[in-house]
Design a protein around this motif. Structure first.
Motif, PDB file in Angstrom:
ATOM      1  N   VAL A 113      34.979  35.068  45.125  1.00  0.00           N
ATOM      2  CA  VAL A 113      33.720  34.386  45.970  1.00  0.00           C
ATOM      3  C   VAL A 113      32.995  36.233  46.342  1.00  0.00           C
ATOM      4  CG1 VAL A 113      35.675  32.793  46.656  1.00  0.00           C
ATOM      5  CG2 VAL A 113      35.167  34.931  48.163  1.00  0.00           C
ATOM      6  N   TRP A 114      31.312  35.087  47.084  1.00  0.00           N
ATOM      7  CA  TRP A 114      30.726  35.685  46.961  1.00  0.00           C
ATOM      8  C   TRP A 114      31.247  36.910  48.250  1.00  0.00           C
ATOM      9  CZ3 TRP A 114      26.803  38.191  44.505  1.00  0.00           C
ATOM     10  CH2 TRP A 114      26.210  38.775  44.430  1.00  0.00           C
ATOM     11  N   GLY A 115      30.788  38.333  47.867  1.00  0.00           N
ATOM     12  CA  GLY A 115      31.175  38.821  48.960  1.00  0.00           C
ATOM     13  C   GLY A 115      29.750  39.291  49.840  1.00  0.00           C
ATOM     14  N   ALA A 116      30.490  40.756  50.569  1.00  0.00           N
ATOM     15  CA  ALA A 116      29.382  41.758  50.890  1.00  0.00           C
ATOM     16  C   ALA A 116      28.929  43.184  49.955  1.00  0.00           C
ATOM     17  CB  ALA A 116      29.228  42.771  52.186  1.00  0.00           C
ATOM     18  N   GLN A 117      30.170  42.823  49.113  1.00  0.00           N
ATOM     19  CA  GLN A 117      29.587  43.805  47.863  1.00  0.00           C
ATOM     20  C   GLN A 117      29.865  42.681  46.317  1.00  0.00           C
ATOM     21  OE1 GLN A 117      29.400  46.904  48.704  1.00  0.00           O
ATOM     22  NE2 GLN A 117      30.232  46.469  51.000  1.00  0.00           N
ATOM     23  N   GLY A 118      29.099  42.196  46.842  1.00  0.00           N
ATOM     24  CA  GLY A 118      28.976  40.795  45.624  1.00  0.00           C
ATOM     25  C   GLY A 118      30.474  40.441  45.205  1.00  0.00           C
ATOM     26  N   PRO A 119      30.895  39.307  43.338  1.00  0.00           N
ATOM     27  CA  PRO A 119      31.862  39.008  43.808  1.00  0.00           C
ATOM     28  C   PRO A 119      33.134  39.615  43.793  1.00  0.00           C
ATOM     29  CG  PRO A 119      30.249  39.086  41.836  1.00  0.00           C
ATOM     30  CD  PRO A 119      29.617  40.756  42.196  1.00  0.00           C
ATOM     31  N   THR A 120      33.604  39.103  44.582  1.00  0.00           N
ATOM     32  CA  THR A 120      34.999  39.472  45.432  1.00  0.00           C
ATOM     33  C   THR A 120      36.517  38.893  44.745  1.00  0.00           C
ATOM     34  OG1 THR A 120      33.651  40.276  46.864  1.00  0.00           O
ATOM     35  CG2 THR A 120      36.055  40.586  46.957  1.00  0.00           C
ATOM     36  N   ILE A 121      37.281  39.175  44.119  1.00  0.00           N
ATOM     37  CA  ILE A 121      38.142  39.087  44.169  1.00  0.00           C
ATOM     38  C   ILE A 121      39.435  38.403  44.505  1.00  0.00           C
ATOM     39  CG2 ILE A 121      40.592  39.212  42.127  1.00  0.00           C
ATOM     40  CD1 ILE A 121      38.699  40.855  40.529  1.00  0.00           C
ATOM     41  N   THR A 122      39.563  37.210  45.426  1.00  0.00           N
ATOM     42  CA  THR A 122      40.509  36.691  45.823  1.00  0.00           C
ATOM     43  C   THR A 122      41.804  35.984  45.427  1.00  0.00           C
ATOM     44  OG1 THR A 122      39.282  34.821  45.954  1.00  0.00           O
ATOM     45  CG2 THR A 122      38.723  36.144  47.383  1.00  0.00           C
ATOM     46  N   TYR A 123      41.908  36.123  44.107  1.00  0.00           N
ATOM     47  CA  TYR A 123      43.688  35.600  43.458  1.00  0.00           C
ATOM     48  C   TYR A 123      43.405  35.854  42.325  1.00  0.00           C
ATOM     49  CZ  TYR A 123      47.354  32.164  42.615  1.00  0.00           C
ATOM     50  OH  TYR A 123      48.236  31.809  42.542  1.00  0.00           O
ATOM     51  N   VAL A 124      44.874  36.051  41.816  1.00  0.00           N
ATOM     52  CA  VAL A 124      44.298  36.522  40.599  1.00  0.00           C
ATOM     53  C   VAL A 124      46.227  36.012  39.727  1.00  0.00           C
ATOM     54  CG1 VAL A 124      44.839  38.493  37.921  1.00  0.00           C
ATOM     55  CG2 VAL A 124      43.357  38.434  40.344  1.00  0.00           C
ATOM     56  N   GLN A 125      45.508  35.214  38.642  1.00  0.00           N
ATOM     57  CA  GLN A 125      47.978  34.117  38.091  1.00  0.00           C
ATOM     58  C   GLN A 125      47.078  35.028  36.959  1.00  0.00           C
ATOM     59  OE1 GLN A 125      49.004  30.974  39.962  1.00  0.00           O
ATOM     60  NE2 GLN A 125      50.048  30.464  38.250  1.00  0.00           N
ATOM     61  N   GLU A 126      48.553  35.752  36.317  1.00  0.00           N
ATOM     62  CA  GLU A 126      48.579  35.830  34.544  1.00  0.00           C
ATOM     63  C   GLU A 126      49.530  35.759  33.966  1.00  0.00           C
ATOM     64  OE1 GLU A 126      49.263  40.438  34.631  1.00  0.00           O
ATOM     65  OE2 GLU A 126      48.862  40.949  36.390  1.00  0.00           O
ATOM     66  N   TYR A 127      49.715  35.536  33.132  1.00  0.00           N
ATOM     67  CA  TYR A 127      50.536  34.633  32.208  1.00  0.00           C
ATOM     68  C   TYR A 127      51.119  35.394  31.637  1.00  0.00           C
ATOM     69  CZ  TYR A 127      51.390  31.665  28.227  1.00  0.00           C
ATOM     70  OH  TYR A 127      52.237  30.783  27.458  1.00  0.00           O
ATOM     71  N   ALA A 128      52.814  35.324  31.699  1.00  0.00           N
ATOM     72  CA  ALA A 128      53.647  36.552  31.550  1.00  0.00           C
ATOM     73  C   ALA A 128      53.376  37.330  30.052  1.00  0.00           C
ATOM     74  CB  ALA A 128      55.014  35.392  32.267  1.00  0.00           C
ATOM     75  N   ALA A 129      53.334  36.290  29.331  1.00  0.00           N
ATOM     76  CA  ALA A 129      53.342  36.367  27.857  1.00  0.00           C
ATOM     77  C   ALA A 129      52.078  37.357  27.394  1.00  0.00           C
ATOM     78  CB  ALA A 129      53.654  35.446  26.736  1.00  0.00           C
ATOM     79  N   VAL A 135      43.501  44.129  37.332  1.00  0.00           N
ATOM     80  CA  VAL A 135      42.734  42.720  38.017  1.00  0.00           C
ATOM     81  C   VAL A 135      43.176  42.679  38.918  1.00  0.00           C
ATOM     82  CG1 VAL A 135      41.235  40.208  37.870  1.00  0.00           C
ATOM     83  CG2 VAL A 135      41.092  41.680  35.764  1.00  0.00           C
ATOM     84  N   GLN A 136      42.826  42.964  40.361  1.00  0.00           N
ATOM     85  CA  GLN A 136      43.246  43.500  41.324  1.00  0.00           C
ATOM     86  C   GLN A 136      43.022  42.540  42.646  1.00  0.00           C
ATOM     87  OE1 GLN A 136      44.803  47.285  42.115  1.00  0.00           O
ATOM     88  NE2 GLN A 136      46.081  47.044  40.795  1.00  0.00           N
ATOM     89  N   VAL A 137      43.671  41.533  43.703  1.00  0.00           N
ATOM     90  CA  VAL A 137      43.378  40.786  44.746  1.00  0.00           C
ATOM     91  C   VAL A 137      42.693  42.018  45.886  1.00  0.00           C
ATOM     92  CG1 VAL A 137      43.664  39.767  46.805  1.00  0.00           C
ATOM     93  CG2 VAL A 137      44.331  38.887  44.797  1.00  0.00           C
TER      94      VAL A 137
END
Length: 284
Positions: A113-129, A135-137
């Motif tokens: 989402v857009w935050g004060a510093q720019g595009p802020t990562i709010t959720y990450v889901q990896e594929y196990a394989a 990339v971190q929240v």
């Protein structure tokens, strides 16, 4: 009788309700009040078959008839729409669906989402394989070298994004650390291409061997709510416009936008939308 299945008897709907739903959908898609005969033609039925439905819908204020005898959605339809909007949460509803997208793509998916510093990562889901980039929240995507940054630059007003882009362009330490030369003219061209295509891609950047596709999600006002990004090893990300990764990601984000009430055709014809969107972003 419907054939039973392992999970129980097959579901059977009510045809008259489904027909009524088709009528309401055509009225919702109409650009304004519509004549009975034109509505009947869209439905592929005789006007005499359609009229009783409209009589019932008028009685419950789902449909109203204008002074000219044409038909349009009525006050109760508005109340239903408002009830849907009150219960809607773009971020929550996106997160609830991301797991299926991850499994379908076989790639990591992030939500920003857009935050004060720019595009802020709010959720990450990896594929196990798959093994992916870190990339971190809570992290912030760069505007100039990531697909997510380009998507926000393309679909948010420049008055919102320009300060962040300018700050990044002027950051000498960032420019030294970047593995790619940051060319302002090339970046502006990439943003324009993103806006025209409806999504952004980066290949082998900002990390060599890792590519990404980012697509926007809009709400009923045409405001950009968030971006969904598929990330993975370059050989596993199909970057072609009609490739599997692109088509599945766009199907996902466009379905979300439609569910949030976004009308893409109306948004393109609404020059006021950008001003409204800028105001909404500033007040978040």
């Amino acid at each position: 009788m419907p054939k039973p299945t392992q999970s129980g008897p097959a579901s059977r709907g009510v045809q008259s309700i489904e027909t009524g739903g088709r009528i309401l959908r055509e009225l919702a898609n109409a650009q304004g009040p519509i004549k009975l005969r034109d509505l009947a033609e869209l439905m592929g039925v005789a006007p005499a078959q359609l009229h009783p439905y409209l009589v019932s819908f008028r009685a419950m204020e789902m449909v109203e008839q204008t002074a000219r005898g044409t038909y349009q959605l009525g006050p109760f339809a508005l109340h239903i729409g408002l009830a849907r909007l009150r219960g809607q949460n773009a971020y929550r509803d996106t997160i609830a669906r991301v797991a299926d997208l991850v499994d379908s793509l076989g790639l990591m998916v992030s939500v920003a989402v857009w935050g004060a510093q720019g595009p802020t990562i709010t959720y990450v889901q990896e594929y196990a394989a798959r093994i992916h980039a870190n990339v971190q929240v809570g992290g912030v995507y760069n505007m100039t070298v990531t697909a997510t940054g380009r998507a926000f630059a393309a679909f948010l007003p420049s008055s919102v994004t320009a300060p962040v882009i300018e700050r990044e362009m002027a950051d000498e330490d960032f420019r030294r650390r970047a593995l790619f030369e940051i060319d302002e003219a090339a970046y502006e061209k990439a943003v324009a291409e993103t806006k025209a295509a409806g999504y952004a891609i980066t290949q082998d950047m900002p990390i060599p061997g890792v590519s990404a596709i980012a697509a926007p999600v809009f709400d009923h006002t045409g405001a950009l709510q968030l971006c969904v990004t598929a990330i993975g090893p370059t050989g596993m990300v199909d970057l072609e416009p009609k490739g599997e990764t692109t088509t599945k990601l766009l199907a996902f984000t466009r379905k979300l936008s439609r569910d949030f009430g976004h009308d893409a055709a109306s948004a393109e014809a609404d020059p006021v939308g950008l001003t409204r969107q800028a105001n909404q972003v500033r007040h978040r």
